[in-house]
Structures are given as C-alpha cells and as structure tokens.
Design a protein around this motif. Structure first.
Motif, short mmCIF file in Angstrom:
data_model
loop_
_atom_site.label_atom_id
_atom_site.label_comp_id
_atom_site.label_asym_id
_atom_site.label_seq_id
_atom_site.Cartn_x
_atom_site.Cartn_y
_atom_site.Cartn_z
N UNK A 101 9.66 -7.03 8.77
CA UNK A 101 10.43 -7.20 10.01
C UNK A 101 9.52 -7.41 11.22
N UNK A 102 8.41 -6.68 11.28
CA UNK A 102 7.50 -6.85 12.41
C UNK A 102 6.80 -8.21 12.37
N UNK A 103 6.45 -8.65 11.17
CA UNK A 103 5.87 -10.00 11.04
C UNK A 103 6.84 -11.05 11.57
N UNK A 104 8.12 -10.89 11.24
CA UNK A 104 9.11 -11.87 11.66
C UNK A 104 9.41 -11.77 13.15
N UNK A 105 9.64 -10.56 13.62
CA UNK A 105 10.09 -10.38 15.00
C UNK A 105 8.97 -10.53 16.03
N UNK A 161 0.83 -1.22 0.00
CA UNK A 161 0.00 0.00 0.00
C UNK A 161 0.85 1.26 0.00
N UNK A 162 0.35 2.30 -0.64
CA UNK A 162 1.06 3.58 -0.68
C UNK A 162 1.37 4.08 0.72
N UNK A 163 2.59 4.57 0.88
CA UNK A 163 2.99 5.15 2.16
C UNK A 163 3.41 4.14 3.21
N UNK A 164 3.39 2.85 2.88
CA UNK A 164 3.76 1.81 3.85
C UNK A 164 5.18 1.32 3.56
N UNK A 165 5.99 1.23 4.60
CA UNK A 165 7.35 0.72 4.50
C UNK A 165 7.29 -0.80 4.47
N UNK A 166 7.48 -1.38 3.31
CA UNK A 166 7.35 -2.83 3.15
C UNK A 166 8.30 -3.62 4.01
N UNK A 167 9.53 -3.15 4.15
CA UNK A 167 10.51 -3.89 4.96
C UNK A 167 10.18 -3.81 6.44
N UNK A 168 9.64 -2.69 6.88
CA UNK A 168 9.22 -2.56 8.27
C UNK A 168 8.11 -3.55 8.59
N UNK A 169 7.18 -3.71 7.66
CA UNK A 169 6.09 -4.68 7.85
C UNK A 169 6.67 -6.09 7.92
N UNK A 229 -4.10 -13.04 10.06
CA UNK A 229 -4.33 -12.34 11.32
C UNK A 229 -3.15 -11.45 11.69
N UNK A 230 -1.94 -11.97 11.52
CA UNK A 230 -0.75 -11.20 11.87
C UNK A 230 -0.57 -10.02 10.92
N UNK A 231 -0.80 -10.24 9.63
CA UNK A 231 -0.63 -9.16 8.66
C UNK A 231 -1.61 -8.03 8.93
N UNK A 232 -2.84 -8.37 9.26
CA UNK A 232 -3.81 -7.32 9.59
C UNK A 232 -3.33 -6.49 10.78
N UNK A 233 -2.85 -7.18 11.82
CA UNK A 233 -2.39 -6.47 13.01
C UNK A 233 -1.21 -5.56 12.70
N UNK A 234 -0.27 -6.06 11.91
CA UNK A 234 0.92 -5.28 11.59
C UNK A 234 0.57 -4.08 10.71
N UNK A 235 -0.32 -4.27 9.75
CA UNK A 235 -0.71 -3.16 8.88
C UNK A 235 -1.44 -2.07 9.67
N UNK A 236 -2.25 -2.47 10.63
CA UNK A 236 -2.92 -1.48 11.48
C UNK A 236 -1.87 -0.67 12.24
N UNK A 237 -0.86 -1.36 12.79
CA UNK A 237 0.21 -0.68 13.54
C UNK A 237 0.99 0.29 12.64
N UNK A 238 1.01 0.00 11.34
CA UNK A 238 1.73 0.87 10.40
C UNK A 238 0.84 1.95 9.80
N UNK A 239 -0.41 2.01 10.24
CA UNK A 239 -1.30 3.07 9.78
C UNK A 239 -1.90 2.84 8.41
#
Length: 413
Positions: A343-347, A333-341, A384-394
């Motif tokens: 990394x959060x999924x992994x960590x 999605x526009x404005x989302x840092x793909x690598x940050x997402x 489930x995890x991707x939804x949570x991480x994307x919410x955290x990333x706005x």
C-alpha cells in the motif's frame, strides 16, 4: 441527477505479473477510427495479425488467431473445443493456474487426473512422462509459466513423448508468450494459449491461440458430428432433445471461429475492432524488436532486479533452477506486514507490486518484469522505493546497496 467527473486514471508504475503498462504506441492504436469487420482494409489487418502470431508462437500452423476475451477465454475456447465428455485428461499442477485448468477440464466433462508438485518447484520431464504412461490420457494440459509461484516448466521432452504416443499436448503460455521462448513446433505442442496483458503489453481483452492440424482434425470431426445431430434433431426431436451439443459453447467453438478467420469470413460475432488494432500493433512492436533481443532484454532486467533485491538482504522464493524470468517472488521478511508495504509503495510512490494466492498469501511478494514495464527506469525506481518503504516499516535490510548492485548489472551489459 448525479454528475460524474471526467475519467482521469492515475499514472502508475505497474510491476505486477499482469496486467502491465501498455506501450504508448499500442494505446495510440486503440484510438484509431473504427472499420467494419468485413471491410477489406480491416480483414487485411486480421490477416496481418494471424501472420505475426505464427512468428510469435514460432509455428507454421495454419490456425493462429485471437479469441475475443481475456486470457481465460482462450483457455476455455481450446479446452471446450478439444475435450469431449469422457475424455481422460492429465494435468500436472505446480501452482494456482494448473488448478484452473483442472476446473475448466472438469466443466468440459473430462475425466481429470492430476499429479501435483510442491509450489515453488516444477516437474522433471520424467515425472510427467511416467504419469502419461501410467494414466494413458487423451490430452495433457500444462502451464508453461506459473505466475502464482514464479516458476517455468520445461516442455520439450514432454511434448515429444505426447507426440510419439498420439496424445494431444495443450499448453497455457499466457505468462510467457513474448517474454521467453515458446517454441510451439519444436516442442511438439498441439495447442497453445497466450495472453495480451502480460509480456505483449497490450490491454487485457484478447487471447492469442494457435493449434496444429492434429488438434484441428479433432475439432473438425466434432463439428461434422454436431451437424449430423442437428439434422437428426430436425427430423426426430424425441430421440435427441436431451442430448447436449457436441461442442457445448457457441462463442468458444473453434470450428466456427475457423470459418470466421479463414478466407470464407463466415460471420460468427462482431470482431473487437479496436482491440485487434492494439494486438496488431503490439505484435508489430515485438517482432520489430526481434524475439531473441526481446528475450535478452527480459533476462537483463530480471538480473538487475534480482541483484538489487539480494544486495538489500531480501531472499527469493522458490527453486532458482526453474525461476520464471519475467516474475520474481520475494519472501516477505519476518515481522513485516506485506500488504502495508504494498500500500505504501502504491500510495507514496505510485508503484504496484503483487501479493500471492492460497498458501502463499501474505508470505511472498511477486514482481513482474514484463513487456513495456520491463525497463531500467522501472527497476531502479522500484528498488529505491522498496528500500525506503522497508526502512519505514522497520525491516532489517542493507541500505544503499540495492540500487548500486542493479546499476552494476546495467553497466556490465
């Protein structure tokens, strides 16, 4: 002296296009006692492996065996053994791994011609066949499933055209073997390279290949010429000392590997005993599940994943008509840092998905649903995890819908 901690890798949910999670029964096979490579018990396992590979590749070829090395070793073995310096080779490229075939063919001394398609699409058979008639190559090299773009190339008509014209047709099926149909004989493919670390759910380290009598004839003709050159070298060194061997690699020389895998059992290298156990067990599990049932399973989990992603409001990358069933590519999605997402999924969740290459780097995520990783619990946990991480990333997504859409698919199965 520095002391090192005992090895203890983290438990991950691996949803990349390879490597993927290894079936526990395959991991168990890796721990079995070592046998000598010419022990009759071990050679019987070699024979089992060849027989099961024929079933996997859907072929009656005599030659079906693994190359010891990663998937690229299989590609190099086939191309090194089939391509003679000066051979004209046509490579239709629609992703990163078509470029790899180009590089290896050039290293083999081929005169390489390519046609290219925009990433995210594939060729029509007519486009490739037209190029074949125009270029008149000795070989056509193609990727069946491009994990870099998540696309799958239809092959049947291209293979038939090559067969009618007496052109060798070589296919990289590393990403597809064991996950989607690869009909070697029906599609008139002369040589196919597979991989262990994707849909077979075996660790990286072997490359199953098969090739037919047409390919073997060229390989064996080169072997005969090479023996003649060696004889000449012994008798008249000055005339031949600067000429390269006909097959430049010893390790990847299929003519020698044939002697190793045939009943002759002529020594070529020390077989990777534990990896052969793993491959044999992985193949046994594939065939025990049944090829059609396995292909259906991969389609089911792909459908659930796609339904969940789209319900969230995410969009898929590429032409949907040629989507590779075992790899799903998502536009970041526009404005989302793909690598940050990632990394959060992994960590935070222990889930790994992949980024991409070249012009697609930073633009898409790639999710693999392959082999043992391709199961309901993994798909649901990822959504489930991707939804949570994307919410955290706005990210602006539809919350609470992804899992429900995937569950709908599973309930309807």
């Amino acid at each position: 002296m520095k002391r090192y901690a005992e090895l203890a890798p983290s438990q991950r949910t691996i949803m990349t296009p390879g490597p993927v999670e290894v079936d526990p029964r395959v991991l168990r096979a890796l721990s079995y006692p070592i046998l000598g490579q010419f022990d009759p018990e071990f050679t019987s396992y070699m024979n089992d492996t060849m027989e099961m590979l024929r079933a996997l590749f859907q072929t009656s070829n005599q030659w079906a065996f693994p190359i010891d090395g990663t998937s690229r070793s299989g590609i190099e073995a086939v191309l090194t053994s089939l391509i003679e310096p000066g051979d004209k080779v046509l490579i239709p490229i629609y992703g990163r791994f078509g470029n790899l075939l180009y590089e290896i063919a050039e290293r083999c001394g081929a005169e390489v011609t390519s046609i290219e398609k925009e990433w995210g699409t594939v060729f029509t058979p007519e486009e490739v066949i037209s190029a074949i008639h125009r270029e008149k190559p000795a070989l056509v090299l193609m990727v069946h499933g491009e994990t870099s773009t998540g696309r799958i190339q239809p092959l049947a008509e291209i293979g038939k055209a090559c067969r009618e014209l007496g052109i060798l047709f070589v296919v990289d099926a590393v990403a597809t073997i064991g996950g989607v149909p690869v009909r070697t004989d029906e599609w008139c493919i002369d040589a196919v390279i597979g991989g262990t670390q994707k849909c077979l759910s075996v660790p990286s380290g072997m490359a199953p290949i098969t090739y037919n009598d047409i390919a073997a004839k060229k390989i064996n003709a080169r072997k005969t010429i090479e023996r003649g050159l060696r004889t000449l070298l012994d008798s008249n060194t000055d005339d031949i000392i600067n000429r390269p061997p006909v097959i430049r690699s010893n390790y990847f020389d299929l003519s020698q590997l044939q002697d190793y895998w045939s009943s002759a059992r002529l020594n070529h290298h020390t077989e990777m005993t534990s990896m052969l156990y793993a491959l044999r067990e992985g193949l046994r599990l594939v065939l025990d599940e049944g090829l059609d049932e396995r292909f259906t399973r991969h389609r089911l989990h792909e459908s659930a994943l796609v339904a969940g992603l789209e319900a969230m409001g995410l969009t898929l990358y590429g032409d949907p008509s040629c989507k590779l069933p075992v790899v799903t590519c998502i536009n970041i999605p526009d404005g989302i840092d793909g690598e940050s997402v990632r990394n959060m999924l992994l960590n935070s969740f222990g889930i790994e998905i992949a980024s991409s290459f070249g012009s697609l780097k930073g633009k898409i995520w790639r999710i693999g649903t392959m082999g043992y990783s391709c199961r309901q619990t993994n798909v649901l946990q990822l959504l489930g995890a991707l939804e949570a991480v994307l919410i955290r990333h706005g990210a602006s997504i539809h919350t609470g819908t992804g899992l429900q859409a995937a569950l709908d698919v599973y309930e309807q199965k």
